[in-house]
Enzyme design. Structure first.
Site, PDB file in Angstrom:
ATOM      1  N   SER A 121       4.354   9.338 -29.495  1.00  0.00           N
ATOM      2  CA  SER A 121       3.612   8.928 -28.305  1.00  0.00           C
ATOM      3  C   SER A 121       2.764   7.720 -28.695  1.00  0.00           C
ATOM      4  O   SER A 121       1.956   7.807 -29.623  1.00  0.00           O
ATOM      5  CB  SER A 121       2.729  10.065 -27.796  1.00  0.00           C
ATOM      6  OG  SER A 121       1.997   9.623 -26.673  1.00  0.00           O
ATOM      7  N   MET A 158      -8.439 -24.758  -0.872  1.00  0.00           N
ATOM      8  CA  MET A 158      -8.164 -26.186  -1.048  1.00  0.00           C
ATOM      9  C   MET A 158      -8.503 -26.911   0.255  1.00  0.00           C
ATOM     10  O   MET A 158      -9.136 -26.344   1.125  1.00  0.00           O
ATOM     11  CB  MET A 158      -6.729 -26.375  -1.486  1.00  0.00           C
ATOM     12  CG  MET A 158      -6.493 -25.843  -2.882  1.00  0.00           C
ATOM     13  SD  MET A 158      -4.825 -26.056  -3.439  1.00  0.00           S
ATOM     14  CE  MET A 158      -3.909 -24.922  -2.431  1.00  0.00           C
ATOM     15  N   ARG A 165      -2.868 -30.976   5.331  1.00  0.00           N
ATOM     16  CA  ARG A 165      -3.282 -29.652   4.850  1.00  0.00           C
ATOM     17  C   ARG A 165      -2.621 -29.339   3.523  1.00  0.00           C
ATOM     18  O   ARG A 165      -1.453 -29.637   3.319  1.00  0.00           O
ATOM     19  CB  ARG A 165      -2.851 -28.556   5.839  1.00  0.00           C
ATOM     20  CG  ARG A 165      -3.522 -28.625   7.176  1.00  0.00           C
ATOM     21  CD  ARG A 165      -2.831 -27.673   8.155  1.00  0.00           C
ATOM     22  NE  ARG A 165      -3.144 -28.030   9.511  1.00  0.00           N
ATOM     23  CZ  ARG A 165      -4.166 -27.533  10.201  1.00  0.00           C
ATOM     24  NH1 ARG A 165      -4.942 -26.624   9.654  1.00  0.00           N
ATOM     25  NH2 ARG A 165      -4.394 -27.923  11.428  1.00  0.00           N
ATOM     26  N   GLY A 181      -8.482 -21.029   2.281  1.00  0.00           N
ATOM     27  CA  GLY A 181      -9.743 -21.763   2.254  1.00  0.00           C
ATOM     28  C   GLY A 181     -10.103 -22.375   0.914  1.00  0.00           C
ATOM     29  O   GLY A 181     -11.179 -22.945   0.765  1.00  0.00           O
ATOM     30  N   TYR A 197       8.615   8.714 -21.070  1.00  0.00           N
ATOM     31  CA  TYR A 197       7.575   9.056 -20.095  1.00  0.00           C
ATOM     32  C   TYR A 197       6.307   8.247 -20.351  1.00  0.00           C
ATOM     33  O   TYR A 197       6.121   7.685 -21.433  1.00  0.00           O
ATOM     34  CB  TYR A 197       7.254  10.556 -20.136  1.00  0.00           C
ATOM     35  CG  TYR A 197       6.599  11.004 -21.417  1.00  0.00           C
ATOM     36  CD1 TYR A 197       5.217  11.054 -21.528  1.00  0.00           C
ATOM     37  CD2 TYR A 197       7.362  11.363 -22.531  1.00  0.00           C
ATOM     38  CE1 TYR A 197       4.611  11.451 -22.711  1.00  0.00           C
ATOM     39  CE2 TYR A 197       6.771  11.762 -23.708  1.00  0.00           C
ATOM     40  CZ  TYR A 197       5.392  11.796 -23.794  1.00  0.00           C
ATOM     41  OH  TYR A 197       4.788  12.166 -24.960  1.00  0.00           O
ATOM     42  N   CYS A 247       0.523   7.313 -24.248  1.00  0.00           N
ATOM     43  CA  CYS A 247      -0.611   8.042 -23.671  1.00  0.00           C
ATOM     44  C   CYS A 247      -1.889   7.223 -23.709  1.00  0.00           C
ATOM     45  O   CYS A 247      -2.955   7.722 -23.387  1.00  0.00           O
ATOM     46  CB  CYS A 247      -0.807   9.378 -24.368  1.00  0.00           C
ATOM     47  SG  CYS A 247      -1.169   9.220 -26.123  1.00  0.00           S
ATOM     48  N   ARG A 262       3.141 -17.175   8.162  1.00  0.00           N
ATOM     49  CA  ARG A 262       3.486 -16.671   6.827  1.00  0.00           C
ATOM     50  C   ARG A 262       3.581 -15.154   6.929  1.00  0.00           C
ATOM     51  O   ARG A 262       3.089 -14.556   7.894  1.00  0.00           O
ATOM     52  CB  ARG A 262       2.441 -17.062   5.794  1.00  0.00           C
ATOM     53  CG  ARG A 262       1.124 -16.453   6.112  1.00  0.00           C
ATOM     54  CD  ARG A 262       0.022 -16.887   5.193  1.00  0.00           C
ATOM     55  NE  ARG A 262      -1.203 -16.396   5.819  1.00  0.00           N
ATOM     56  CZ  ARG A 262      -2.406 -16.710   5.456  1.00  0.00           C
ATOM     57  NH1 ARG A 262      -2.602 -17.536   4.479  1.00  0.00           N
ATOM     58  NH2 ARG A 262      -3.442 -16.212   6.071  1.00  0.00           N
ATOM     59  N   LYS A 273       3.263 -22.799   3.029  1.00  0.00           N
ATOM     60  CA  LYS A 273       3.034 -23.317   4.379  1.00  0.00           C
ATOM     61  C   LYS A 273       4.161 -24.274   4.778  1.00  0.00           C
ATOM     62  O   LYS A 273       4.717 -24.187   5.877  1.00  0.00           O
ATOM     63  CB  LYS A 273       1.682 -24.030   4.410  1.00  0.00           C
ATOM     64  CG  LYS A 273       1.179 -24.300   5.794  1.00  0.00           C
ATOM     65  CD  LYS A 273      -0.177 -24.998   5.755  1.00  0.00           C
ATOM     66  CE  LYS A 273      -1.284 -24.058   5.346  1.00  0.00           C
ATOM     67  NZ  LYS A 273      -2.562 -24.734   5.111  1.00  0.00           N
ATOM     68  N   HIS A 296     -13.200 -16.230   7.193  1.00  0.00           N
ATOM     69  CA  HIS A 296     -13.017 -16.410   5.747  1.00  0.00           C
ATOM     70  C   HIS A 296     -13.343 -15.123   4.997  1.00  0.00           C
ATOM     71  O   HIS A 296     -12.583 -14.664   4.137  1.00  0.00           O
ATOM     72  CB  HIS A 296     -13.930 -17.549   5.279  1.00  0.00           C
ATOM     73  CG  HIS A 296     -13.890 -17.770   3.800  1.00  0.00           C
ATOM     74  ND1 HIS A 296     -14.784 -17.169   2.940  1.00  0.00           N
ATOM     75  CD2 HIS A 296     -13.036 -18.476   3.032  1.00  0.00           C
ATOM     76  CE1 HIS A 296     -14.501 -17.533   1.706  1.00  0.00           C
ATOM     77  NE2 HIS A 296     -13.438 -18.327   1.731  1.00  0.00           N
TER      78      HIS A 296
HETATM   79  C1  PEP Z   1      -4.872   5.712 -27.928  1.00  0.00           C
HETATM   80  O1  PEP Z   1      -5.352   5.277 -28.975  1.00  0.00           O
HETATM   81  O2  PEP Z   1      -4.182   5.042 -27.167  1.00  0.00           O
HETATM   82  C2  PEP Z   1      -5.137   7.096 -27.529  1.00  0.00           C
HETATM   83  C3  PEP Z   1      -4.566   7.631 -26.478  1.00  0.00           C
HETATM   84  O3  PEP Z   1      -6.059   7.768 -28.253  1.00  0.00           O
HETATM   85  P1  PEP Z   1      -7.631   7.628 -28.049  1.00  0.00           P
HETATM   86  O4  PEP Z   1      -7.868   6.750 -26.872  1.00  0.00           O
HETATM   87  O5  PEP Z   1      -8.154   8.992 -27.859  1.00  0.00           O
HETATM   88  O6  PEP Z   1      -8.022   7.012 -29.353  1.00  0.00           O
END
Ligand code: PEP
Ligand code: MG
Length: 898
Positions: free
Chosen positions: A761, A102, A91, A100, A849, A829, A334, A22, A447
């Site tokens: 992975s 503070m 303020r 809102g 990835y 994953c 702002r 502000k 609010h």
């Molecule tokens: C993990 O452990 O991150 C995974 C992808 O396998 P799961 O969740 O199936 O154990």
């Protein structure tokens, strides 16, 4: 000597750390020559000192006194002058907006003496109205007197005088009210209301500092991931009055619609009122366009100022203004909060208008917002009963049980809709817990609306048809009465309220991803499609999906996944196939095991053919079975009354295979080595499915992934067996064999493991579980909430990757894996693969990835693109961008429960 106080004329918009948002923006408006009342800002550093030491930093009072003299000079009025007193507003204003949360105190400088001077210039009624406001605001802020005591006294006076609203109270009534307020003040503090204006100012500044640490402010910061140690600045400004009769008023303006992003002038105006009345939502406001009719000159000056600000900030701005006797004053601006939809639409518009480039546009949206846009909307085909329409304040579709109190909403189990006349900062726990918020009063800037938009909560406010009775725990809407616990549905996109629970339909953004709506079908879909396509051109990270069925695989592909990063084969052992797993466990001798595996083989093969077809031409990483087999058996409780021979055999098997810690037990690669032929059957099914796809003219690209490996010898054994099986299948291309890195020992010995793995992975779910020693199935319901409250975590480590711990294991494994096998392909994953903040980490850790559930694929694509933008080159002022720079992006809500 440190400087703790800055005049508005001495700062600028880039000094937010020191002056708060502000203060920095007031300074910027002052620089731009806009009509800002004179004032100064006490820095966040002064606040931090005060909170650490318990006393104001040395020299602060003197600095304030010097700056106060400048205000007196500009306004040509004296602070405490009995003839024509200068009054001040005080303020709060931290680095990040905390609407809102503070404190604010207005009209500082009024005493029994100066009130007469104010009356001489502004009239008796006006002066006593200001004085009673000061006593109640100061009383509650500085002395902690419950605001309800002042409100009850005001309500009692209204009843006594038989008037409906405050402007109908006469000067004498207000003078009497001041006496009552003073009695309340004395009853609580044992002293009279302070009659020294300088003492009022000093005490208020310190009270605003303290308000940084109230319970509600801490709760808000936790929800918004704002660090606790920033402190607030305090802005002290000459008072200007919107409550000075018909030529005065106060309002809030947006340079574009914060709900949809549409261009134009949006906002609310409340004649003859002070700013707090608008935000509190306690009186119904006029649309801002009405101001053009009431005061054309001020309206035009305001719209010119809005243009100046948009041009300067290169983004949507929101503005608080006051008109005093036909003169416009700018009180605050702002870069405005906005809905997720508006964020995308505005970013694309600004690119079209040549104001920002695509890089900047991509910085101004994020995956959390995209996730919100993928939530479904109500399906109205069943003609549900509509009971009210209010202001569509924050989009989304929420059904839940009506609850009329924030505490009960916070304690409720199951989805609830918090229903209030209006909300105030004390409602925050209930607002956080509710699926949706419904109020009967207030506009888009009340609010409820502001906070709900900030939190991404569905909100309908100002539904004037509702007669809300919080004591009776019910509301009436025409002939309908809804009691606490009754199911209602609120549509924050249209403002409609329905009786009962409604089915939902997919969002337009999801329909676009599904291919049902083309990119030209509206500003939102067009903006999302354009920014996502741009993110795709920038990102280095590939995005794949976790999918186990042909249907999920096909959806993931439509959503932009470039393959499957995790196909969990255990999902193929459920339903009618469970009986086969039972037989496998009960089997006596190798022959019987082989017989069951022979029956499973064609079923698995058909599954893999389906998934490979849906992802034809793209990699499909198939993980061999991971969970303990006894998970497929009935539970002990189910079997306790076992009567048949088969049931008794199952009971014995359940007892035999019981494990105290199944997550650390016979699963993954251990299972594959313990049950001869199990992995071999799966490998054969994959190889044969691949051969079938090749014969059918497809381009299958399966990969085989071994779970839960902790030592390279486990992998070597499975690999040798898999290669033997695959060698016996003709027509299949070579199938890479790799492993998950999800046991800490695997990460620590990644160099060895890479010798046997063609890819890694990271299974960050198990890696988090095993590194922390937390049971992933139990902690969320046990001590995790307490850890979040205590600040041990900012977010759950199962949601956002723990960079310091798990992150180091990942970095080590990436380095040692690639040292041992240059070019080793590495992905992730676990659930973190679709979490915005974690995606940035995986980009930085040089993974190839991420893989996540299909509904999170667009989120991961967007964040992977954002992570690839040059860092530290941000030029815009968007709220989201600032937050990212400081605390990283926040995690996205789970949206995959389709
Ligand atoms: C993990 O452990 O991150 C995974 C992808 O396998 P799961 O969740 O199936 O154990
Ligand atoms: Mg795992």
């Amino acid at each position: 000597m440190r400087t703790y106080v800055y005049d508005f004329a001495d700062g600028d918009k880039d000094m937010k750390d020191l002056l708060g948002g502000k203060g920095a923006n007031l300074a910027e408006m002052t620089r731009l020559g806009l009509p800002v009342p004179p004032g100064f800002t006490v820095t966040t550093e002064a606040c931090r000192c005060y909170l650490a030491e318990g006393v104001a930093p040395a020299g602060l009072d003197e600095e304030m006194a010097t700056h106060l003299r400048r205000i007196e000079k500009t306004m040509n009025r004296g602070f405490g002058d009995p003839g024509d007193p200068l009054l001040l507003s005080v303020r709060s204003g931290g680095r990040f907006s905390m609407p809102g949360m503070m404190e604010t105190v207005l009209d500082i400088g009024l005493t029994d003496v100066t009130v007469a001077g104010l009356a001489a210039h502004g009239g008796e009624r006006f002066a006593w109205d200001c004085y009673r406001r000061l006593i109640s605001m100061y009383g509650s802020t500085v002395e902690g007197i419950p605001g309800s005591e002042f409100e009850s006294a005001l309500a009692a006076l209204r009843r006594e005088r038989e008037v409906a609203c405050d402007p109908e109270l006469a000067a004498d009534d207000l003078r009497e009210l001041v006496d009552t307020y003073k009695e309340i003040f004395r009853a609580h503090t044992g002293t009279g209301f302070p009659q020294d204006p300088v003492e009022q100012l000093g005490n208020t500044v310190l009270a605003v500092f303290r308000s940084w640490n109230t319970e509600r402010a801490r709760l808000y910061r936790r929800a918004e991931h704002i660090p606790d140690d920033l402190g607030t600045a305090v802005n002290v400004m000459a008072m200007v009055y919107g409550n000075r009769g018909t030529g005065s008023g106060t309002g809030v303006a947006f340079t574009r619609d914060p709900a949809t992003g549409a261009r134009g002038v949006y906002g609310d105006y409340l004649p003859d009122a002070q700013g707090e009345d608008v935000v509190a939502g306690i009186r119904d406001t006029l649309p801002l366009q009405e101001l053009a009719r009431l005061d054309r000159r001020c309206f035009e000056e305001l719209t010119r100022a809005m243009d100046v600000l948009e041009h300067r900030y290169r983004d949507l701005c929101d503005i608080e203004f006051t008109i005093e006797g036909g003169r416009l004053w700018m009180l605050q601006t702002r870069v405005g909060k906005r809905t997720a939809a508006a964020a995308f639409v505005i970013a694309a518009q600004l690119v079209d208008e040549g104001v920002i480039d695509l890089d900047e546009a991509l910085r101004r949206v994020d995956g959390v917002q995209l996730g919100r846009l993928m939530f479904p909307r109500f399906d109205l085909s069943g003609s549900p009963e509509q009971i009210a329409v209010g202001v569509p304040a924050s989009p989304g579709a929420a059904s839940g049980r009506a609850v009329f109190d924030s505490r009960r909403a916070a304690e409720a189990t199951g989805p609830v809709i918090l229903v209030r006349r209006e909300t105030n900062p004390d409602d925050l726990p209930g607002m956080l817990a509710a699926r949706g918020i419904l109020t009967s009063r207030g506009g888009k800037t009340s609010h409820a609306a502001v906070v709900a938009r900030g939190m991404g909560r569905t909100c309908v406010c100002g539904a004037g048809d509702l007669d809300v009775d919080p004591q009776g725990r019910l509301f009436r809407a025409g002939s309908v009465t809804v009691r606490e616990g009754d199911m209602i549905s609120v549509d924050g996109t249209t403002g409609t309220v329905y009786l009962g629970e409604l089915p939902v339909t997919p969002s337009p953004v999801v329909r676009h991803f599904e291919g049902d709506l083309d990119a030209g079908s509206g500003p939102l879909v067009s903006a999302v499609s354009r920014l996502l396509a741009y993110a795709d051109t920038l990102r280095r990270l590939g995005v794949q999906a976790n999918a186990d069925t042909a249907e999920d695989a096909a959806r993931a592909r439509r959503f932009g996944a470039a393959g499957i990063g995790l196909c969990r084969t255990e999902h193929m052992f459920l339903g009618p196939r469970r009986a086969l797993v039972e037989r496998l466990i009960l089997a006596e001798g190798e022959q019987e095991i082989q017989a069951v595996l022979e029956e499973l083989l064609p079923l698995q093969r058909a599954d893999f053919v389906g998934v490979l077809a849906a992802m034809d031409g793209l990699p499909v990483t198939i993980r061999l079975i991971d969970p303990p087999l006894h998970e497929f058996l009935p539970s002990l409780e189910e079997l306790l009354g076992a009567v048949t021979g088969r049931e008794r055999a199952l009971l014995a098997a359940v007892r035999r295979t019981h494990e105290s810690n199944p997550m650390l037990g016979l699963r993954g690669v251990r299972l594959g080595l313990a049950i001869p032929g199990l992995f071999a059957m799966q490998v054969r099914a994959i190889g044969e499915a691949c051969a079938i796809r090749v014969r059918d003219g497809g381009t299958p690209r399966p990969e085989i992934m071994i779970p839960l490996v902790g030592d390279v010898r486990e992998l070597a054994l499975v690999r040798a067996e898999a290669e033997r099986v695959l060698a016996g299948i003709g027509d299949a291309p070579p199938i890479p064999i790799g492993t998950m890195i999800e046991v800490p020992r695997a990460a620590l010995t990644a160099g060895d493991i890479a010798g046997q793995a063609e890819f890694f992975s990271f299974g960050t779910n198990d890696l988090t579980q095993m590194t922390w020693g937390f049971s992933r199935d139990d902690v969320e319901a046990s001590f995790l909430p307490q850890y979040l409250r205590l600040g041990v975590f900012e977010t759950s480590p199962f949601e956002t990757i723990d960079r310091r711990g798990i992150g180091r294991l990942i970095e080590l494994a990436v380095k040692e894996g690639r040292d041992a096998r240059p070019g080793l392909r590495i992905g992730v994953c676990g659930e973190h693969g679709g979490d915005p903040a974690s995606v940035w980490f995986f980009h930085d850790a040089d993974l190839d990835y991420v893989s996540c559930s299909p509904y999170r694929v667009p989120v991961a694509r967007l964040e992977a693109g954002r992570a690839a933008l040059p860092r530290g080159a941000e030029t815009g002022g968007s709220v989201g961008t600032e937050r990212c720079a400081l605390v990283g992006v926040t995690s996205v809500d789970r949206i995959d429960a389709s």
